[in-house]
Design a protein around this motif. Structure first.
Motif, PDB file in Angstrom:
ATOM      1  N   ILE A  31     -14.368   8.378  -9.180  1.00  0.00           N
ATOM      2  CA  ILE A  31     -13.686   9.807  -7.997  1.00  0.00           C
ATOM      3  C   ILE A  31     -13.393   8.771  -6.959  1.00  0.00           C
ATOM      4  CG2 ILE A  31     -15.102  11.272  -6.085  1.00  0.00           C
ATOM      5  CD1 ILE A  31     -16.559  12.269  -8.513  1.00  0.00           C
ATOM      6  N   ASN A  32     -14.205   7.586  -6.446  1.00  0.00           N
ATOM      7  CA  ASN A  32     -14.154   6.958  -5.713  1.00  0.00           C
ATOM      8  C   ASN A  32     -12.587   6.193  -5.599  1.00  0.00           C
ATOM      9  OD1 ASN A  32     -14.080   5.620  -3.070  1.00  0.00           O
ATOM     10  ND2 ASN A  32     -14.943   4.281  -3.962  1.00  0.00           N
ATOM     11  N   ALA A  33     -12.142   5.776  -6.665  1.00  0.00           N
ATOM     12  CA  ALA A  33     -11.489   5.380  -7.301  1.00  0.00           C
ATOM     13  C   ALA A  33      -9.899   6.240  -6.520  1.00  0.00           C
ATOM     14  CB  ALA A  33     -11.166   4.535  -7.774  1.00  0.00           C
ATOM     15  N   LYS A  34      -9.563   7.513  -7.232  1.00  0.00           N
ATOM     16  CA  LYS A  34      -9.059   8.051  -7.445  1.00  0.00           C
ATOM     17  C   LYS A  34      -8.911   9.207  -5.794  1.00  0.00           C
ATOM     18  CE  LYS A  34      -9.220  10.498 -11.708  1.00  0.00           C
ATOM     19  NZ  LYS A  34      -9.167  11.517 -12.659  1.00  0.00           N
ATOM     20  N   SER A  35      -9.638   8.964  -5.149  1.00  0.00           N
ATOM     21  CA  SER A  35      -9.807   8.966  -3.217  1.00  0.00           C
ATOM     22  C   SER A  35      -9.018   8.273  -2.734  1.00  0.00           C
ATOM     23  CB  SER A  35     -10.884   9.656  -3.216  1.00  0.00           C
ATOM     24  OG  SER A  35     -11.988   8.580  -3.097  1.00  0.00           O
ATOM     25  N   CYS A  36      -8.923   7.108  -3.649  1.00  0.00           N
ATOM     26  CA  CYS A  36      -8.472   5.244  -2.713  1.00  0.00           C
ATOM     27  C   CYS A  36      -6.173   5.841  -3.116  1.00  0.00           C
ATOM     28  CB  CYS A  36      -9.299   4.761  -3.003  1.00  0.00           C
ATOM     29  SG  CYS A  36     -11.090   4.757  -2.022  1.00  0.00           S
ATOM     30  N   GLU A  37      -6.984   5.943  -4.106  1.00  0.00           N
ATOM     31  CA  GLU A  37      -5.067   5.601  -4.740  1.00  0.00           C
ATOM     32  C   GLU A  37      -4.397   5.937  -3.790  1.00  0.00           C
ATOM     33  OE1 GLU A  37      -4.568   8.603  -8.199  1.00  0.00           O
ATOM     34  OE2 GLU A  37      -4.670   6.746  -9.676  1.00  0.00           O
ATOM     35  N   ASP A  38      -3.992   7.314  -3.462  1.00  0.00           N
ATOM     36  CA  ASP A  38      -2.442   8.039  -2.122  1.00  0.00           C
ATOM     37  C   ASP A  38      -2.833   6.648  -0.968  1.00  0.00           C
ATOM     38  OD1 ASP A  38      -2.565   9.336  -3.887  1.00  0.00           O
ATOM     39  OD2 ASP A  38      -3.634  10.909  -2.567  1.00  0.00           O
ATOM     40  N   GLU A  39      -3.529   5.834  -0.839  1.00  0.00           N
ATOM     41  CA  GLU A  39      -3.975   4.832   0.144  1.00  0.00           C
ATOM     42  C   GLU A  39      -4.071   3.097   0.056  1.00  0.00           C
ATOM     43  OE1 GLU A  39      -7.883   4.657   1.186  1.00  0.00           O
ATOM     44  OE2 GLU A  39      -8.288   7.205   1.690  1.00  0.00           O
ATOM     45  N   ALA A  40      -3.185   3.023  -1.769  1.00  0.00           N
ATOM     46  CA  ALA A  40      -2.732   1.710  -1.924  1.00  0.00           C
ATOM     47  C   ALA A  40      -1.530   1.559  -1.635  1.00  0.00           C
ATOM     48  CB  ALA A  40      -2.524   2.490  -3.667  1.00  0.00           C
ATOM     49  N   ALA A  41      -2.274   1.029   0.356  1.00  0.00           N
ATOM     50  CA  ALA A  41      -0.430   0.569   0.830  1.00  0.00           C
ATOM     51  C   ALA A  41      -1.106  -0.930   0.428  1.00  0.00           C
ATOM     52  CB  ALA A  41      -1.202   0.641   2.098  1.00  0.00           C
ATOM     53  N   GLU A  42      -0.086  -1.470   0.446  1.00  0.00           N
ATOM     54  CA  GLU A  42       0.476  -3.512   0.557  1.00  0.00           C
ATOM     55  C   GLU A  42      -1.133  -3.762   1.470  1.00  0.00           C
ATOM     56  OE1 GLU A  42       3.910  -6.060   0.869  1.00  0.00           O
ATOM     57  OE2 GLU A  42       5.197  -3.707  -0.122  1.00  0.00           O
ATOM     58  N   TRP A  43      -1.559  -5.231   0.306  1.00  0.00           N
ATOM     59  CA  TRP A  43      -2.452  -5.325   0.334  1.00  0.00           C
ATOM     60  C   TRP A  43      -1.631  -6.410   1.754  1.00  0.00           C
ATOM     61  CZ3 TRP A  43      -3.146 -10.322  -0.149  1.00  0.00           C
ATOM     62  CH2 TRP A  43      -4.617 -11.403  -0.127  1.00  0.00           C
ATOM     63  N   GLN A  44      -2.082  -6.979   2.987  1.00  0.00           N
ATOM     64  CA  GLN A  44      -2.059  -7.461   3.812  1.00  0.00           C
ATOM     65  C   GLN A  44      -3.176  -8.912   4.335  1.00  0.00           C
ATOM     66  OE1 GLN A  44       0.310  -7.324   6.353  1.00  0.00           O
ATOM     67  NE2 GLN A  44       1.156  -5.145   4.965  1.00  0.00           N
ATOM     68  N   VAL A  45      -2.776 -10.431   4.624  1.00  0.00           N
ATOM     69  CA  VAL A  45      -3.190 -10.859   4.530  1.00  0.00           C
ATOM     70  C   VAL A  45      -3.907 -11.256   5.880  1.00  0.00           C
ATOM     71  CG1 VAL A  45      -3.213 -13.828   4.893  1.00  0.00           C
ATOM     72  CG2 VAL A  45      -1.832 -12.944   3.182  1.00  0.00           C
ATOM     73  N   SER A  46      -4.442 -11.499   6.561  1.00  0.00           N
ATOM     74  CA  SER A  46      -4.855 -11.483   7.336  1.00  0.00           C
ATOM     75  C   SER A  46      -5.277 -13.191   8.265  1.00  0.00           C
ATOM     76  CB  SER A  46      -6.644 -11.036   7.971  1.00  0.00           C
ATOM     77  OG  SER A  46      -7.469 -11.469   7.157  1.00  0.00           O
ATOM     78  N   LYS A  47      -4.352 -13.107   9.789  1.00  0.00           N
ATOM     79  CA  LYS A  47      -3.971 -14.140  10.319  1.00  0.00           C
ATOM     80  C   LYS A  47      -5.145 -15.405  10.797  1.00  0.00           C
ATOM     81  CE  LYS A  47      -0.160 -13.068  12.639  1.00  0.00           C
ATOM     82  NZ  LYS A  47       0.469 -12.798  14.345  1.00  0.00           N
ATOM     83  N   ASP A  48      -6.734 -14.902  10.606  1.00  0.00           N
ATOM     84  CA  ASP A  48      -7.696 -16.187  10.601  1.00  0.00           C
ATOM     85  C   ASP A  48      -8.327 -15.850   9.245  1.00  0.00           C
ATOM     86  OD1 ASP A  48      -8.785 -13.281   9.676  1.00  0.00           O
ATOM     87  OD2 ASP A  48      -9.830 -13.310  11.391  1.00  0.00           O
ATOM     88  N   GLY A  49      -7.924 -15.718   8.168  1.00  0.00           N
ATOM     89  CA  GLY A  49      -8.295 -15.590   6.996  1.00  0.00           C
ATOM     90  C   GLY A  49      -9.604 -14.625   6.399  1.00  0.00           C
ATOM     91  N   SER A  50      -9.689 -13.404   7.588  1.00  0.00           N
ATOM     92  CA  SER A  50     -11.487 -12.629   6.787  1.00  0.00           C
ATOM     93  C   SER A  50     -10.746 -12.487   6.132  1.00  0.00           C
ATOM     94  CB  SER A  50     -11.070 -12.140   8.472  1.00  0.00           C
ATOM     95  OG  SER A  50     -10.286 -11.327   8.710  1.00  0.00           O
TER      96      SER A  50
END
Length: 111
Positions: A31-50
């Motif tokens: 259920i949790n994974a399906k609720s996040c499915e539509d939010e599958a945007a590109e993963w972002q690298v943070s400038k500070d490495g966080s």
């Protein structure tokens, strides 16, 4: 999961399945994974490495440092490849959203 999908959709072509290290996710994870499915945007690298620190902290309380390092590298590689796939218009299904029960009910060969 690919072989289960093929067995369901091509009943006459699959004589049997051998499943190894197979995992069936609990319903709350699905259920949790399906609720996040539509939010599958590109993963972002943070400038500070966080982004790497978030990977590390997610499992550091229960994995040894050596094993956690391997998991962090695998997750990092997964996200890099996922971004490449998204850029090409390819979407890979989250394994935890695979409807195992639905597919398993339609498999007619020995498993």
């Amino acid at each position: 999961m690919i072989c289960i999908s093929i067995a369901k959709n091509n009943k006459n072509r699959v004589l049997g399945l051998v499943l190894s290290n197979f995992y069936h996710w609990p319903q709350n994870c699905v259920i949790n994974a399906k609720s996040c499915e539509d939010e599958a945007a590109e993963w972002q690298v943070s400038k500070d490495g966080s982004h790497l620190i978030r990977f590390w902290d997610a499992r550091s309380h229960w994995l040894s440092p050596d094993l956690n390092n391997r998991v962090v590298l695998d997750e990092f590689n997964f996200h890099i490849k996922q971004n490449e796939s998204i850029a090409q218009g390819i979407k890979v299904q989250d394994p935890s959203t695979f409807d195992l029960t639905e597919y398993a009910q339609h498999i007619q060969c020995p498993v």
